[in-house]
Design a protein around this motif. Structure first.
Motif, PDB file in Angstrom:
ATOM      1  N   ALA A 185      16.450  43.715  82.829  1.00  0.00           N
ATOM      2  CA  ALA A 185      16.782  42.697  81.827  1.00  0.00           C
ATOM      3  C   ALA A 185      15.734  42.656  80.726  1.00  0.00           C
ATOM      4  O   ALA A 185      14.534  42.608  80.993  1.00  0.00           O
ATOM      5  CB  ALA A 185      16.881  41.335  82.507  1.00  0.00           C
ATOM      6  N   GLU A 186      16.185  42.696  79.497  1.00  0.00           N
ATOM      7  CA  GLU A 186      15.278  42.595  78.365  1.00  0.00           C
ATOM      8  C   GLU A 186      14.905  41.136  78.127  1.00  0.00           C
ATOM      9  O   GLU A 186      15.666  40.216  78.462  1.00  0.00           O
ATOM     10  CB  GLU A 186      15.926  43.175  77.112  1.00  0.00           C
ATOM     11  N   GLU A 187      13.749  40.937  77.549  1.00  0.00           N
ATOM     12  CA  GLU A 187      13.288  39.584  77.255  1.00  0.00           C
ATOM     13  C   GLU A 187      14.305  38.855  76.380  1.00  0.00           C
ATOM     14  O   GLU A 187      14.751  39.380  75.357  1.00  0.00           O
ATOM     15  CB  GLU A 187      11.940  39.659  76.551  1.00  0.00           C
ATOM     16  N   GLY A 188      14.679  37.664  76.791  1.00  0.00           N
ATOM     17  CA  GLY A 188      15.627  36.853  76.041  1.00  0.00           C
ATOM     18  C   GLY A 188      17.065  36.982  76.507  1.00  0.00           C
ATOM     19  O   GLY A 188      17.904  36.142  76.162  1.00  0.00           O
ATOM     20  N   LYS A 189      17.369  38.030  77.283  1.00  0.00           N
ATOM     21  CA  LYS A 189      18.722  38.207  77.797  1.00  0.00           C
ATOM     22  C   LYS A 189      19.038  37.119  78.835  1.00  0.00           C
ATOM     23  O   LYS A 189      18.205  36.774  79.666  1.00  0.00           O
ATOM     24  CB  LYS A 189      18.882  39.579  78.439  1.00  0.00           C
ATOM     25  N   ILE A 190      20.265  36.593  78.785  1.00  0.00           N
ATOM     26  CA  ILE A 190      20.693  35.623  79.787  1.00  0.00           C
ATOM     27  C   ILE A 190      21.044  36.377  81.064  1.00  0.00           C
ATOM     28  O   ILE A 190      21.846  37.306  81.048  1.00  0.00           O
ATOM     29  CB  ILE A 190      21.912  34.820  79.307  1.00  0.00           C
ATOM     30  N   VAL A 191      20.424  35.966  82.160  1.00  0.00           N
ATOM     31  CA  VAL A 191      20.678  36.616  83.443  1.00  0.00           C
ATOM     32  C   VAL A 191      21.237  35.588  84.421  1.00  0.00           C
ATOM     33  O   VAL A 191      21.037  34.381  84.273  1.00  0.00           O
ATOM     34  CB  VAL A 191      19.405  37.260  84.017  1.00  0.00           C
ATOM     35  N   TYR A 225      26.375  25.201  94.169  1.00  0.00           N
ATOM     36  CA  TYR A 225      25.715  26.437  94.591  1.00  0.00           C
ATOM     37  C   TYR A 225      26.381  27.620  93.892  1.00  0.00           C
ATOM     38  O   TYR A 225      27.517  27.990  94.208  1.00  0.00           O
ATOM     39  CB  TYR A 225      25.786  26.576  96.116  1.00  0.00           C
ATOM     40  N   GLU A 226      25.684  28.170  92.935  1.00  0.00           N
ATOM     41  CA  GLU A 226      26.187  29.299  92.157  1.00  0.00           C
ATOM     42  C   GLU A 226      24.991  30.002  91.526  1.00  0.00           C
ATOM     43  O   GLU A 226      23.877  29.449  91.499  1.00  0.00           O
ATOM     44  CB  GLU A 226      27.136  28.825  91.060  1.00  0.00           C
ATOM     45  N   PRO A 227      25.163  31.244  91.035  1.00  0.00           N
ATOM     46  CA  PRO A 227      24.045  31.948  90.410  1.00  0.00           C
ATOM     47  C   PRO A 227      23.415  31.136  89.274  1.00  0.00           C
ATOM     48  O   PRO A 227      24.111  30.518  88.473  1.00  0.00           O
ATOM     49  CB  PRO A 227      24.683  33.237  89.898  1.00  0.00           C
ATOM     50  N   MET A 228      22.110  31.130  89.248  1.00  0.00           N
ATOM     51  CA  MET A 228      21.374  30.412  88.211  1.00  0.00           C
ATOM     52  C   MET A 228      21.351  31.225  86.923  1.00  0.00           C
ATOM     53  O   MET A 228      21.066  32.429  86.947  1.00  0.00           O
ATOM     54  CB  MET A 228      19.939  30.153  88.680  1.00  0.00           C
ATOM     55  N   GLU A 229      21.658  30.596  85.811  1.00  0.00           N
ATOM     56  CA  GLU A 229      21.595  31.241  84.503  1.00  0.00           C
ATOM     57  C   GLU A 229      20.294  30.849  83.815  1.00  0.00           C
ATOM     58  O   GLU A 229      19.963  29.667  83.715  1.00  0.00           O
ATOM     59  CB  GLU A 229      22.781  30.835  83.630  1.00  0.00           C
ATOM     60  N   VAL A 230      19.579  31.855  83.309  1.00  0.00           N
ATOM     61  CA  VAL A 230      18.314  31.587  82.633  1.00  0.00           C
ATOM     62  C   VAL A 230      17.987  32.760  81.709  1.00  0.00           C
ATOM     63  O   VAL A 230      18.342  33.898  82.008  1.00  0.00           O
ATOM     64  CB  VAL A 230      17.185  31.390  83.683  1.00  0.00           C
ATOM     65  N   PRO A 231      17.350  32.520  80.559  1.00  0.00           N
ATOM     66  CA  PRO A 231      16.911  33.643  79.721  1.00  0.00           C
ATOM     67  C   PRO A 231      15.685  34.308  80.346  1.00  0.00           C
ATOM     68  O   PRO A 231      14.725  33.632  80.712  1.00  0.00           O
ATOM     69  CB  PRO A 231      16.574  32.981  78.384  1.00  0.00           C
ATOM     70  N   ALA A 232      15.733  35.605  80.487  1.00  0.00           N
ATOM     71  CA  ALA A 232      14.639  36.342  81.123  1.00  0.00           C
ATOM     72  C   ALA A 232      13.407  36.394  80.223  1.00  0.00           C
ATOM     73  O   ALA A 232      13.514  36.598  79.010  1.00  0.00           O
ATOM     74  CB  ALA A 232      15.096  37.759  81.461  1.00  0.00           C
ATOM     75  N   GLY A 233      12.245  36.177  80.829  1.00  0.00           N
ATOM     76  CA  GLY A 233      10.981  36.365  80.123  1.00  0.00           C
ATOM     77  C   GLY A 233      10.690  35.413  79.000  1.00  0.00           C
ATOM     78  O   GLY A 233       9.859  35.705  78.139  1.00  0.00           O
ATOM     79  N   MET A 285      19.685  40.083  91.265  1.00  0.00           N
ATOM     80  CA  MET A 285      20.134  40.056  89.875  1.00  0.00           C
ATOM     81  C   MET A 285      21.641  40.258  89.862  1.00  0.00           C
ATOM     82  O   MET A 285      22.153  41.373  89.966  1.00  0.00           O
ATOM     83  CB  MET A 285      19.439  41.159  89.064  1.00  0.00           C
ATOM     84  N   VAL A 286      22.372  39.180  89.740  1.00  0.00           N
ATOM     85  CA  VAL A 286      23.826  39.207  89.808  1.00  0.00           C
ATOM     86  C   VAL A 286      24.427  39.791  88.533  1.00  0.00           C
ATOM     87  O   VAL A 286      25.382  40.596  88.556  1.00  0.00           O
ATOM     88  CB  VAL A 286      24.397  37.802  90.088  1.00  0.00           C
ATOM     89  N   ASP A 287      23.885  39.393  87.372  1.00  0.00           N
ATOM     90  CA  ASP A 287      24.463  39.852  86.118  1.00  0.00           C
ATOM     91  C   ASP A 287      23.442  39.723  84.992  1.00  0.00           C
ATOM     92  O   ASP A 287      22.533  38.877  85.041  1.00  0.00           O
ATOM     93  CB  ASP A 287      25.709  39.016  85.772  1.00  0.00           C
ATOM     94  N   ILE A 288      23.597  40.565  83.981  1.00  0.00           N
ATOM     95  CA  ILE A 288      22.801  40.493  82.752  1.00  0.00           C
ATOM     96  C   ILE A 288      23.778  40.456  81.595  1.00  0.00           C
ATOM     97  O   ILE A 288      24.595  41.370  81.435  1.00  0.00           O
ATOM     98  CB  ILE A 288      21.848  41.703  82.608  1.00  0.00           C
ATOM     99  N   GLN A 289      23.736  39.416  80.802  1.00  0.00           N
ATOM    100  CA  GLN A 289      24.695  39.255  79.717  1.00  0.00           C
ATOM    101  C   GLN A 289      24.159  39.789  78.388  1.00  0.00           C
ATOM    102  O   GLN A 289      22.967  39.915  78.198  1.00  0.00           O
ATOM    103  CB  GLN A 289      25.072  37.778  79.577  1.00  0.00           C
TER     104      GLN A 289
END
Length: 289
Positions: A185-191, A225-233, A285-289
């Motif tokens: 995941a690149e910095e700023g990508k929503i994961v 209970y579901e995958p947490m969404e957060v911007p990486a880095g 890491m479930v997904d990278i948007q």
């Protein structure tokens, strides 16, 4: 628990004194009761107070710290007869109760909940006063001692789990347990990530995986209970977790050992995460948007 009981008893005594109308009063109108007289040094402007505190109305406790914590820093009074004025009267070892007029607090601080009634009551036991320099020096000593203990604990954890891994430049231990596809995941990508958070001793303190929560008797029906969404880095997570996200491609799994300096440091987050706690996360890491 014993300290909490003592503080509560002091508060009850203060309530009794309140009923008798036996308060002392400063020239600015601050009402107070000195319950125990200590023999330590006197408070100075700018001191940081360590001790116990209860916040209450005239008939019930609203909030209490039942063990010695850093409460607040003494500042210039915001209004005549505020809590800062009271704290400046104290010595180490003192226990006192201060009655702050709710209307004065409301006027200068933007309102006070109706539950307090006429007074906002602070019951305070002072264990120690620190200057900023003294507190910084004590924290440095504690952190150095904790770092040595942590170093041995991490080495034992790695040996017990047959892990031969060197830390990253920051000190993070990253163990890939399942390879993913594509780039990390690149910095700023929503994961989107699933995680299980533990201490080094195996104590689980948090997870967003429903079955794990149920298996460990920490399931909360009101939680989603579901995958947490957060911007990486981007600094929205503790530094160690944030760094790990930028090392993981979609579909990957990892065990991440986060030294306390990359977690919550000297701060106690909860009973399960006291100060200077090393954290271990199992991350997917479930997904990278």
């Amino acid at each position: 628990m014993k300290k909490n009981i003592c503080l509560t008893m002091a508060l009850m005594l203060a309530m009794a004194l309140s009923a008798c109308g036996s308060h002392k009063k400063t020239s600015n109108g601050l009402k107070y009761d000195l319950l125990v007289k200590g023999e330590g040094r006197a408070a100075q402007m700018g001191d940081i107070v360590k001790g116990m505190m209860a916040l209450s109305s005239q008939d019930s406790i609203i909030f209490a710290l039942d063990k010695s914590e850093f409460l607040m820093q003494i500042q210039e009074p915001i209004f005549p007869g505020d809590l800062n004025e009271g704290l400046l009267m104290l010595h180490e070892g003192d226990s006192a109760v201060f009655y702050i007029p709710a209307d004065s607090m409301a006027k200068y601080m933007g309102g006070v909940p109706d539950m307090f009634g006429k007074y906002v009551i602070y019951s305070i036991k002072v264990d120690k006063f620190y200057t900023e320099e003294e507190l910084q020096q004590e924290n440095l000593i504690k952190a150095a001692e904790a770092k040595e203990i942590e170093k041995e604990a991490i080495a034992k954890y790695l040996a017990d789990n047959n892990l031969n891994i060197e830390p990253t430049e920051s000190g993070l231990y990253f163990i890939e347990t399942q390879k993913g596809k594509g780039k990390p995941a690149e910095e700023g990508k929503i994961v989107k990530v699933n995680y299980v958070g533990k201490r080094l001793d195996g104590k689980l303190f948090d997870t967003n995986i429903e079955q794990v929560a149920k298996d460990n008797n920490m399931y909360m029906p009101q939680r989603t209970y579901e995958p947490m969404e957060v911007p990486a880095g981007m600094g929205q997570m503790i530094p160690g977790f944030d760094e790990a996200l930028t090392m993981m491609p979609k579909g990957s799994k990892a065990i991440v050992i986060i030294p306390f300096e990359l977690a919550y440091g000297e701060y106690a987050v909860s009973e399960d995460i006291p100060a200077y706690t090393t954290l271990v996360f199992e991350v997917e890491m479930v997904d990278i948007q």
